[in-house]
Design an enzyme around this catalytic site. Structure first.
Site, PDB file in Angstrom:
ATOM      1  N   SER A 118       0.822  -1.203   0.000  1.00 35.00           N
ATOM      2  CA  SER A 118       0.000   0.000   0.000  1.00 35.00           C
ATOM      3  C   SER A 118       0.867   1.269   0.000  1.00 35.00           C
ATOM      4  O   SER A 118       1.630   1.483  -0.943  1.00 35.00           O
ATOM      5  CB  SER A 118      -0.975  -0.056   1.190  1.00 35.00           C
ATOM      6  OG  SER A 118      -1.985   0.915   1.060  1.00 35.00           O
ATOM      7  N   ASP A 172      -9.918  -4.726  -4.339  1.00 30.07           N
ATOM      8  CA  ASP A 172      -9.346  -3.731  -3.421  1.00 30.07           C
ATOM      9  C   ASP A 172     -10.200  -2.461  -3.431  1.00 30.07           C
ATOM     10  O   ASP A 172     -10.382  -1.836  -4.475  1.00 30.07           O
ATOM     11  CB  ASP A 172      -7.906  -3.408  -3.857  1.00 30.07           C
ATOM     12  CG  ASP A 172      -7.116  -2.663  -2.792  1.00 30.07           C
ATOM     13  OD1 ASP A 172      -7.714  -1.877  -2.036  1.00 30.07           O
ATOM     14  OD2 ASP A 172      -5.886  -2.862  -2.738  1.00 30.07           O
ATOM     15  N   HIS A 217      -7.994  -5.368  -0.012  1.00 32.18           N
ATOM     16  CA  HIS A 217      -6.742  -4.653   0.290  1.00 32.18           C
ATOM     17  C   HIS A 217      -5.946  -5.476   1.297  1.00 32.18           C
ATOM     18  O   HIS A 217      -5.900  -5.183   2.487  1.00 32.18           O
ATOM     19  CB  HIS A 217      -7.062  -3.259   0.842  1.00 32.18           C
ATOM     20  CG  HIS A 217      -5.874  -2.339   0.861  1.00 32.18           C
ATOM     21  ND1 HIS A 217      -5.167  -2.007  -0.274  1.00 32.18           N
ATOM     22  CD2 HIS A 217      -5.276  -1.671   1.878  1.00 32.18           C
ATOM     23  CE1 HIS A 217      -4.187  -1.176   0.043  1.00 32.18           C
ATOM     24  NE2 HIS A 217      -4.225  -0.968   1.340  1.00 32.18           N
TER      25      HIS A 217
END
Length: 239
Positions: A118, A172, A217
């Site tokens: 991320s 995600d 995610h």
């Protein structure tokens, strides 16, 4: 001069001949990725893991709440959101200091992998494409290309030969899948990297891209297994 990052180090189980620096995501710490380092240790016993901890900063998109972060986020989800360039460049400098520390300790730059998840993936991509050193490879998990309007001028010549593993979940909702695909398209058209590299050709440079159905995610076992295969290629055990 910014203060050196605090890190969690996972020692190698055999003679140290390679280092993986792995950069966590927003709100996490280096401890969040220690289980992965431990899981991979059996097949990468020569690798030292350096897991830096982000400083605690106020995050605008979270109402100014303070949490571990590599740079401020002004709004979640937007492709063209304003970026915290100062924070990103400060973190990139700090990650370069970690690379330098490994080189100074006797590990060649081409035996060092930089990766992250991320926010940490975005910082690994920015740092890896612009650092003066030719690293062994990059591992980009659920990330995106930051500072895309400026990175072309910052990019180092050796970036086109850099092996890059990039994995992203199609479900995600934090860093949407189209943000990854748009980043990769930009990297191909504007930066000139090969973005359709098969796993057996990745050592020649470019992006080995993996999309994961139904993955949000996060990471899953399939992605971790494919990441481990990539790591074993770019920093194999030395006799």
């Amino acid at each position: 001069m910014s203060a050196a990052l605090k890190v969690l180090t996972v020692a190698p189980r055999a003679k140290h001949s390679a280092t993986i620096i792995f950069v966590h995501g927003l709100g996490d710490t280096g401890y969040g990725w220690k289980p992965v380092a431990d899981m991979f240790a059996g097949e990468l016993p020569h690798v030292k893991w350096v897991l830096p901890h982000a400083p605690t900063i106020p995050v605008t998109a979270n109402g100014g709440m303070t949490m571990p972060g590599w740079f401020d986020i002004f709004e979640f989800g937007s492709i063209n959101a304003r970026e915290d360039e100062e924070g990103m460049l400060k973190t990139s400098h700090a990650l370069n200091q970690l690379i330098t520390a490994e080189v100074d300790a006797g590990i060649p730059a081409d035996r060092i992998v930089l990766g992250g998840f991320s926010q940490g993936a975005a910082m690994s991509l920015l740092t890896g494409l612009t650092t003066e050193r030719r690293l062994a490879g990059l591992a980009i998990l659920s990330g995106w290309l930051p500072l895309h309007t400026k990175i072309k001028a910052m990019m180092n010549d050796h970036a086109k030969k850099l092996p890059i593993f990039w994995g992203h979940g199609k479900s995600d909702q934090i860093v949407r899948f189209d943000r990854a695909t748009m980043s990769i398209q930009y990297i191909k058209s504007q930066l000139g990297l090969n973005t359709l590299v098969s796993p057996d050709k990745v050592l020649e440079g470019g992006i080995e891209f993996h999309a994961y159905d139904f993955l949000a995610h996060s990471v899953d076992d399939q992605e971790l297994e494919q990441l481990k295969t990539f790591l074993k290629k770019v920093v194999p055990a030395q006799e």
